[in-house]
Enzyme design. Sequence first.
Site, PDB file in Angstrom:
ATOM      1  N   TYR A  59      11.484   1.949  35.489  1.00  0.00           N
ATOM      2  CA  TYR A  59      11.676   3.187  34.741  1.00  0.00           C
ATOM      3  C   TYR A  59      11.605   2.919  33.247  1.00  0.00           C
ATOM      4  O   TYR A  59      11.609   1.773  32.796  1.00  0.00           O
ATOM      5  CB  TYR A  59      13.008   3.850  35.117  1.00  0.00           C
ATOM      6  CG  TYR A  59      14.259   3.237  34.522  1.00  0.00           C
ATOM      7  CD1 TYR A  59      14.739   2.005  34.954  1.00  0.00           C
ATOM      8  CD2 TYR A  59      14.980   3.895  33.520  1.00  0.00           C
ATOM      9  CE1 TYR A  59      15.903   1.453  34.415  1.00  0.00           C
ATOM     10  CE2 TYR A  59      16.145   3.355  32.983  1.00  0.00           C
ATOM     11  CZ  TYR A  59      16.591   2.136  33.428  1.00  0.00           C
ATOM     12  OH  TYR A  59      17.735   1.593  32.890  1.00  0.00           O
TER      13      TYR A  59
ATOM     14  N   ARG B 116       6.079  -1.682  27.561  1.00  0.00           N
ATOM     15  CA  ARG B 116       7.062  -2.356  28.421  1.00  0.00           C
ATOM     16  C   ARG B 116       6.936  -1.873  29.863  1.00  0.00           C
ATOM     17  O   ARG B 116       7.105  -2.650  30.801  1.00  0.00           O
ATOM     18  CB  ARG B 116       8.484  -2.126  27.908  1.00  0.00           C
ATOM     19  CG  ARG B 116       9.520  -2.936  28.710  1.00  0.00           C
ATOM     20  CD  ARG B 116      10.903  -2.840  28.137  1.00  0.00           C
ATOM     21  NE  ARG B 116      11.389  -1.470  28.141  1.00  0.00           N
ATOM     22  CZ  ARG B 116      12.503  -1.070  27.545  1.00  0.00           C
ATOM     23  NH1 ARG B 116      13.266  -1.950  26.894  1.00  0.00           N
ATOM     24  NH2 ARG B 116      12.872   0.178  27.589  1.00  0.00           N
TER      25      ARG B 116
ATOM     26  N   ARG C 226      10.155   2.278  56.968  1.00  0.00           N
ATOM     27  CA  ARG C 226      10.913   1.269  56.221  1.00  0.00           C
ATOM     28  C   ARG C 226      10.472  -0.118  56.654  1.00  0.00           C
ATOM     29  O   ARG C 226      10.444  -0.419  57.846  1.00  0.00           O
ATOM     30  CB  ARG C 226      12.415   1.436  56.486  1.00  0.00           C
ATOM     31  CG  ARG C 226      13.275   0.412  55.748  1.00  0.00           C
ATOM     32  CD  ARG C 226      14.753   0.650  56.006  1.00  0.00           C
ATOM     33  NE  ARG C 226      15.594  -0.256  55.241  1.00  0.00           N
ATOM     34  CZ  ARG C 226      16.066  -1.414  55.698  1.00  0.00           C
ATOM     35  NH1 ARG C 226      15.752  -1.835  56.905  1.00  0.00           N
ATOM     36  NH2 ARG C 226      16.828  -2.177  54.931  1.00  0.00           N
TER      37      ARG C 226
ATOM     38  N   LYS D 241      12.515  -3.685  33.838  1.00  0.00           N
ATOM     39  CA  LYS D 241      13.373  -2.488  33.780  1.00  0.00           C
ATOM     40  C   LYS D 241      13.329  -1.776  35.139  1.00  0.00           C
ATOM     41  O   LYS D 241      12.647  -0.757  35.304  1.00  0.00           O
ATOM     42  CB  LYS D 241      12.926  -1.577  32.636  1.00  0.00           C
ATOM     43  CG  LYS D 241      13.990  -0.561  32.216  1.00  0.00           C
ATOM     44  CD  LYS D 241      13.654   0.035  30.875  1.00  0.00           C
ATOM     45  CE  LYS D 241      14.558   1.196  30.497  1.00  0.00           C
ATOM     46  NZ  LYS D 241      15.967   0.877  30.342  1.00  0.00           N
TER      47      LYS D 241
ATOM     48  N   GLU E 183      24.317  -8.652  27.559  1.00  0.00           N
ATOM     49  CA  GLU E 183      23.983  -7.376  26.909  1.00  0.00           C
ATOM     50  C   GLU E 183      24.991  -6.334  27.366  1.00  0.00           C
ATOM     51  O   GLU E 183      25.915  -6.647  28.117  1.00  0.00           O
ATOM     52  CB  GLU E 183      22.545  -6.962  27.242  1.00  0.00           C
ATOM     53  CG  GLU E 183      22.287  -6.801  28.718  1.00  0.00           C
ATOM     54  CD  GLU E 183      20.822  -6.540  29.070  1.00  0.00           C
ATOM     55  OE1 GLU E 183      20.085  -5.966  28.258  1.00  0.00           O
ATOM     56  OE2 GLU E 183      20.433  -6.899  30.204  1.00  0.00           O
TER      57      GLU E 183
HETATM   58  N1  PDD Z   1      18.881   1.634  28.824  1.00  0.00           N
HETATM   59  N2  PDD Z   1      19.659  -3.354  28.103  1.00  0.00           N
HETATM   60  C1  PDD Z   1      19.798  -2.602  29.207  1.00  0.00           C
HETATM   61  C2  PDD Z   1      20.428  -3.210  30.411  1.00  0.00           C
HETATM   62  C3  PDD Z   1      19.354  -1.259  29.207  1.00  0.00           C
HETATM   63  O1  PDD Z   1      19.487  -0.513  30.320  1.00  0.00           O
HETATM   64  C4  PDD Z   1      18.793  -0.706  28.021  1.00  0.00           C
HETATM   65  C5  PDD Z   1      18.296   0.704  27.952  1.00  0.00           C
HETATM   66  C6  PDD Z   1      18.691  -1.536  26.882  1.00  0.00           C
HETATM   67  C7  PDD Z   1      18.104  -1.046  25.588  1.00  0.00           C
HETATM   68  O2  PDD Z   1      16.712  -0.928  25.673  1.00  0.00           O
HETATM   69  P1  PDD Z   1      15.917   0.161  24.818  1.00  0.00           P
HETATM   70  O3  PDD Z   1      16.244  -0.088  23.406  1.00  0.00           O
HETATM   71  O4  PDD Z   1      14.493  -0.128  25.125  1.00  0.00           O
HETATM   72  O5  PDD Z   1      16.383   1.508  25.300  1.00  0.00           O
HETATM   73  C8  PDD Z   1      19.121  -2.850  26.966  1.00  0.00           C
HETATM   74  C9  PDD Z   1      18.359   2.991  28.889  1.00  0.00           C
HETATM   75  C10 PDD Z   1      18.476   3.716  27.600  1.00  0.00           C
HETATM   76  C11 PDD Z   1      19.003   3.719  30.074  1.00  0.00           C
HETATM   77  O6  PDD Z   1      19.069   3.120  31.123  1.00  0.00           O
HETATM   78  O7  PDD Z   1      19.407   4.879  29.935  1.00  0.00           O
END
Ligand code: PDD
Length: 286
Positions: free
Chosen positions: A33, A52, A101, A150, A182
Amino acid sequence: MTRTVYVNGDYLPEDQAKVSVFDRGFLMADGVYEVTSVLDGRLIDFGAHRARLKRSLAELDMANPLSDDDWLAIHRRMVADNGIDQGLIYLQVTRGNPGDRDFAYPPKDTAPTVVLFTQSKPGLADNPAADTGISVISVPDLRWHRRDIKTVQLLYPSMAKMAAKAAGADDAWFVEDGFVTEGSSNNTYIVKDGVIVTRALSNDILHGITRAAVLRLAHEAQMKIEERSFTIAEAQAADEAFFTSASAFVMPVVSVDGAAVGTGKPGPVARRLREIYLEESRKAAV
Ligand code: PDD
């Protein structure tokens, strides 16, 4: 207002959109996503989010289902059809519906599922939390080890946010081997003696799009940056702490595991970076 969502080429009212029960996103969390913010009806850091997305798909051996121009056109239509001035666009691509599945990946020609929806958030850029700062607790990082992709496996971040809420805090920071990786949905930073410290990129963290932009802007503003890991104790003893994400931009953190950071108020570095980021990203929005 009923939202218009995008599903596999169609723009539909949200209550008419359908995804199969056999979709691998639903059964296996087999999907990726992106979240892109919208300010003044325009897309923030869109090119970097799209890049990304392509990387996440490639790392999972999934084809990119749409051209660069199509991704942009769909995002723009989502903004227009839903009348978004400030808000977020969520996009998800899964390995699709193989009809049953099975752990094995389906044949390559199985169509992916592509979904987009919007979240209108008036005042997103003027979030009052940026003036007060937020509190975080630390929790062990129990996620898998490809956090650079992601994926839609968001159960552990959800659990961490619930743990934060139960503890009376706003968010959670993940800790592994004694160091902060993070935040539950953001990249983390501390400031000590004028130096911005943030963990270096690896498979241990998401390569944040906002992180890349903020570090570039900090560098241009002659701020000192150290890309290295830091501990919770260092964060508690820092002058400032903050996090970055597409949905929160630059957000000051004023308390870590109950200990005030610096003065206990948002610090000048986080404030300045938020200001610069909002200004520059708005100028470059598409
Ligand atoms: N989350 N680290 C994690 C684990 C994240 O889920 C996100 C972003 C970031 C920051 O990445 P970016 O600057 O590209 O948004 C770092 C999004 C915003 C979400 O899941 O809503």
